[in-house]
Write a protein that holds these residues in place. Structure first.
Motif, PDB file in Angstrom:
ATOM      1  N   SER A   1       0.830  -1.201   0.000  1.00 28.65           N
ATOM      2  CA  SER A   1       0.000   0.000   0.000  1.00 28.65           C
ATOM      3  C   SER A   1       0.868   1.257   0.000  1.00 28.65           C
ATOM      4  CB  SER A   1      -0.932   0.010   1.214  1.00 28.65           C
ATOM      5  OG  SER A   1      -0.196  -0.043   2.411  1.00 28.65           O
TER       6      SER A   1
ATOM      7  N   GLU B   1      -3.881   3.773  -1.639  1.00 28.52           N
ATOM      8  CA  GLU B   1      -4.167   2.670  -2.549  1.00 28.52           C
ATOM      9  C   GLU B   1      -3.403   1.444  -2.085  1.00 28.52           C
ATOM     10  OE1 GLU B   1      -1.117   3.101  -6.224  1.00 28.52           O
ATOM     11  OE2 GLU B   1      -2.728   4.602  -6.201  1.00 28.52           O
TER      12      GLU B   1
ATOM     13  N   SER C   1      -8.064  -4.938  -4.757  1.00 27.38           N
ATOM     14  CA  SER C   1      -7.405  -3.631  -4.766  1.00 27.38           C
ATOM     15  C   SER C   1      -8.355  -2.615  -4.160  1.00 27.38           C
ATOM     16  CB  SER C   1      -7.014  -3.223  -6.194  1.00 27.38           C
ATOM     17  OG  SER C   1      -8.165  -3.011  -6.990  1.00 27.38           O
TER      18      SER C   1
ATOM     19  N   LYS D   1      -8.733   1.762  -3.493  1.00 28.87           N
ATOM     20  CA  LYS D   1      -8.294   3.142  -3.633  1.00 28.87           C
ATOM     21  C   LYS D   1      -9.300   4.049  -2.935  1.00 28.87           C
ATOM     22  CE  LYS D   1      -5.862   2.689  -8.075  1.00 28.87           C
ATOM     23  NZ  LYS D   1      -5.757   3.204  -9.479  1.00 28.87           N
TER      24      LYS D   1
END
Length: 894
Positions: A344, A389, A402, A404
């Motif tokens: 991250s 992210e 994932s 964000k």
């Protein structure tokens, strides 16, 4: 490192080689000329400061070497014999005093020496240091004096440890100075204004006001000023500028006039500190991110109406901001040996502005009545922006998820509280205490959240675009009535009743920014009501060298929580009991032992109880357990302290053992898509427990010019948690992980005490850290940790000084982390004292001279291991000018 050690040894040899002058003689019993074995021979300077010390051998002979030329007072002492005292001038030749004959006499040693200046004395439970017995530099501050005191250590950022315990309170003549930040006192009050330094364990403020001992002890230092230092003006101002466009400006000024004290402090810098520590050579001084800080403070104290009314008020303003970015690597090793790895990146901006007011008024109404009023207030505004992210993969490096997110928020808050205490002495040994108090807090926050979550294996995508409004406020009212009665000269009984009622509301409304619809998953409308009332009993017994305290608090509690948005309505009523037993035995005037036992309940919070809580993001959900029961915590502690006034040695041993029955432990479910569900559960039949032992020993070397400190410590922690891995093929089952952590460390330090030639403060430590888990045993490991540091200051001709601070730490590899972490930096400073009184200092400073510092950090617990780095500035250079001003404070007035 080899050259560094050789350099330290060279410095040590030079420091002990001031002179080769010596004196010798023989101590005899005047009655029969028999030698007095182990008789003490002491040299004091003209100010009665102890400089040299030795003992006679079996033949009564003694010799003291390496004495600096000058005029001294020589004392020869032997238990139950009279004191021999004379003046002697030491020049550049050895002196033979031949035979010193003294008469037998009872009870002379302690009483006669006490009439002279002793470096350390014991008064009841208080250790008192004579400030004049510990030499400091000209214009030195209180923290410099603390570093000279046996058993004291002061870190670079001003944290004080005494007798192995953290000092939480620092008083000046029994009163707080700049109460919101006690470090202001130790960094600015002059060492030459101090008469005595007193170290003791203070009861909590609650216990002192109510008379009911709650078992809390606060390591406290009280600084007693010289009488002539209670009137004057003093302070300092400093300006720093350097590479990377760095700058700092500091101001402190104070006026003392007997009972009146006025102080102001100001600071502005872009170096990451708001407490006037920028450019301190002893500190780590790594600058994190891009900080900017401004702070102002003012303090006023005085006594009126013939000292019947005491007033203490202070104000502080802070405005700080920072921008920073970091990277983090996390490895989650699951019970079935599945691995999730997450990388991250984060970027953060924040700013905060606050104003705070604290005030305390204490008034003696008459000879039997006292009243005290405390009133505090705080107002703040905060802004934050974060952008993060992360990317998660499994053991085969296949993509799992994932995430964000952008989050921007503005928050304003305010709080205030007051407390009124009334004390009435009834008859001899009896008193009545009444307390009434109320506290209020309120905050309002607006935020914009924009996030995108992708679950690759299920091909799910979640977009969140919300405007969130959060309102929190709470009000707490409390009162208590306590009666104290002295049964006899040895026993005291206190009885009390207390009542507390609080109401807290928490409202969160999350609306979709496009449709303006409320999302219930991220919203709540919660009301929390609590009512507690109970009785207190405290019994104390104190006679001669023995003291014991027994106290018990029994409460009946009523707690309610409701949330209309999530249809939650919880209520419970129960009894809560806290027990404390404390015993203290003074073995002698220089030895003390203390034992304590505490038992208290750990009550599950409503956050742990309520079944459903607002989510923070799609990858994490917190679920409460309404069936949680209370846990019981038991703590046993012991402390032994002993010191020798003549030898100057001190030993402190403290240990504790704590265990929690029916503990509330974490229960985590990890999904195949990396999402986590967290809850809680009581663990019956097992206990979370920990224990530790710490030993500190100090002894003087080189005729008391050097303090040699040694320490050893060991800690053990045993805890439990549940973990489960769940995927499409299997729901899995919860596995109980038993985590055991053992650490052992040794340390030693040398601290030079003369402030002549050069000063040094050298330390070294080494230890082992063992981490064991019942799950994933293949990663259990023991690694070595250690380090060394050295602060050295040379006093050169023409009022030039050169200082260096060298730091090194080592963290060894483990089975998971194959590389060790080495952290090393060297700070260097050249300063020039100007003006006749050396009050103006010009300096050139270099930090992390070789640009070698490594800011990697590691953490590990249960099945999670992480490693992180962030934006840090380590190497930079500063030019500074500092002026210490002092008018009359501590000086003899012409």
């Amino acid at each position: 490192m080899k050259r560094l050690i050789q350099l330290f040894l060279l410095f040590f040899i030079i420091s002990t080689a001031y002179s080769q002058t010596s004196i010798k003689g023989k101590i005899l019993d005047k009655a029969d000329n028999k030698p007095l074995t182990n008789a003490s021979v002491i040299l004091l300077n003209r100010d009665s400061v102890l400089r040299y010390f030795n003992r006679a051998n079996e033949e009564g002979r003694f010799q003291i070497k390496n004495i600096k030329p000058g005029s001294y007072i020589i004392l020869a002492t032997y238990p139950k014999f009279e004191l021999y005292s004379d003046t002697i001038d030491i020049k550049d030749k050895d002196i033979d005093l031949s035979d010193i004959k003294i008469n037998s006499q009872r009870n002379v040693l302690e009483e006669v020496i006490i009439t002279r200046r002793l470096p350390i004395t014991l008064k009841g439970d208080t250790i008192e240091y004579d400030a004049a017995s510990f030499a400091t530099e000209k214009n030195a501050k209180l923290e410099d004096l603390f570093r000279r005191l046996p058993g004291f250590t002061v870190s670079g950022d001003g944290n004080i440890t005494a007798q192995g315990k953290t000092v939480q309170k620092v008083f000046i003549d029994g009163e707080e100075f700049f109460g919101y930040d006690p470090k202001i006192a130790i960094r600015n009050v002059r060492a030459d204004a101090v008469d005595k330094v007193q170290l003791y364990e203070k009861k909590s403020e609650e216990a002192e006001l109510s008379g009911i001992d709650d078992g809390v002890r606060i390591q406290t230092v009280n600084v007693v000023l010289k009488e002539k230092a209670r009137k004057g003006i003093f302070g300092s101002t400093e300006v720093l500028g350097g590479t990377k466009e760095l700058y700092a400006g500091n101001l402190f000024a104070a006026k003392f006039n007997q009972t009146e004290r006025i102080g102001i402090t100001a600071n502005h810098n872009n170096m990451g500190s708001s407490n006037s520590r920028e450019g301190s050579l002893r500190m780590n001084n790594q600058i994190t991110g891009q900080p900017l800080n401004t702070s102002l403070g003012a303090n006023y104290e005085n006594q009126f109406l013939k000292k019947a009314l005491k007033v203490n008020a202070n104000y502080n303003y802070n405005n700080s901001s920072n921008k920073n970015q970091s990277e983090n690597y996390n490895k989650n090793i699951l019970p079935d040996n599945s691995i999730l790895e997450r990388n991250s990146k984060n970027y953060n901006e924040n700013s905060a502005r606050s104003n705070g007011v604290r005030s305390n008024l204490s008034m003696r109404l008459d000879s039997t009545q006292n009243i005290e009023l405390q009133a505090n207030g705080n107002w703040s505004n905060n802004f934050s922006f974060s952008q993060s992210e992360s990317f998660t993969t499994d053991a085969a490096r296949d993509s799992v998820s994932s995430f964000k997110e952008k989050n921007e928020s503005n928050t304003s808050s305010q709080s205030n509280n007051f407390r009124l205490n009334y004390r009435k002495r009834l008859k001899a040994g009896s008193s009545l205490n009444l307390m009434v108090g109320n506290s209020f807090n309120e905050s309002e926050s607006y935020s914009k959240v924009n996030s995108k979550t992708i679950l690759y294996k299920s091909s799910d995508t979640t977009d969140i675009n919300q405007n969130r409004r959060i309102n929190n406020n709470g009000n707490n009212f409390s009162t208590s009535l306590n009666f104290n009665n002295r049964i006899n000269d040895a026993m005291n009984l206190a009885l009390g009743y207390s009542f507390n009622q609080s109401k807290n509301t928490s409202f969160q409304e999350s609306k979709d920014s496009l449709t303006n619809k409320v999302d219930p998953l991220y919203s709540k409308n919660q009301i929390d009501n609590n009512t507690n009332q109970g009785v207190n009993v405290h019994l104390s017994y104190r006679k001669d060298k023995f003291e014991v305290n027994f106290s018990n608090r029994t409460f009946y509690k009523n707690q309610k929580l409701s949330d209309s948005d999530r249809d939650i309505n919880l209520s419970r009523n129960f009894w809560d009991n806290n027990l404390n037993v404390d015993a203290n035995y003074r073995i002698s005037n220089s030895k003390n032992i203390r034992l304590a036992y505490q038992s208290s309940n750990i009550i599950p919070s409503f956050d742990q109880l309520q079944p459903l809580q607002p989510q923070t993001n799609p990858l994490f959900q917190q679920i409460g357990n309404p069936n949680l029961k209370r846990a019981v915590n038991n703590n046993i502690s012991a402390n032994y302290n002993a010191f020798s006034l003549l030898k100057g040695t001190n030993i402190n041993v403290n240990g504790n053992f704590s265990f929690v029955n029916n503990p509330i432990i974490n229960k985590t479910t990890v999904m195949e898509n990396s999402a986590q569900i967290s809850s809680y559960e009581n663990l019956s039949g097992k206990s979370n427990w920990n224990g530790g032992l710490n030993i500190n020993h100090m002894q003087p070397l080189a005729n008391r010019r050097i303090n040699f400190n040694k320490s050893a410590n060991i800690r053990y922690n045993n805890s439990y948690s549940y973990t489960k891995f769940e995927n499409d093929q299997s729901q899995g089952e919860f596995l109980l992980n038993n985590s055991k952590n053992t650490s052992f460390g040794l340390g030693s330090s040398l601290n030079e005490q003369d402030s002549e030639g050069f000063d040094f403060d050298l330390s070294v430590n080494a230890g082992l850290n063992a981490q064991q888990n019942s799950i994933n045993t293949q990663y259990n490991a023991t690694n070595f940790e250690g380090g060394a540091s050295g602060y050295i200051k040379y006093f050169l001709p023409k009022k030039f000084n050169i200082m260096t601070n060298i730091y090194y730490s080592y963290t060894g590899p483990t089975k998971l982390y194959k590389k060790s972490i080495n952290q090393f930096y060297t700070n260097l400073e050249l300063e020039k004292k100007v003006l006749k009184d050396e009050s103006l200092t010009v300096s050139l400073k270099a930090f992390d001279l070789f640009n070698t510092f490594n800011n990697t950090r590691r953490n590990g617990s249960d099945t999670n291991y992480s490693e992180s780095t962030q934006q840090v500035l380590t190497q930079y250079f500063l030019v500074g000018v500092k002026w210490d001003f002092n008018k009359y404070l501590g000086k003899s007035n012409d």
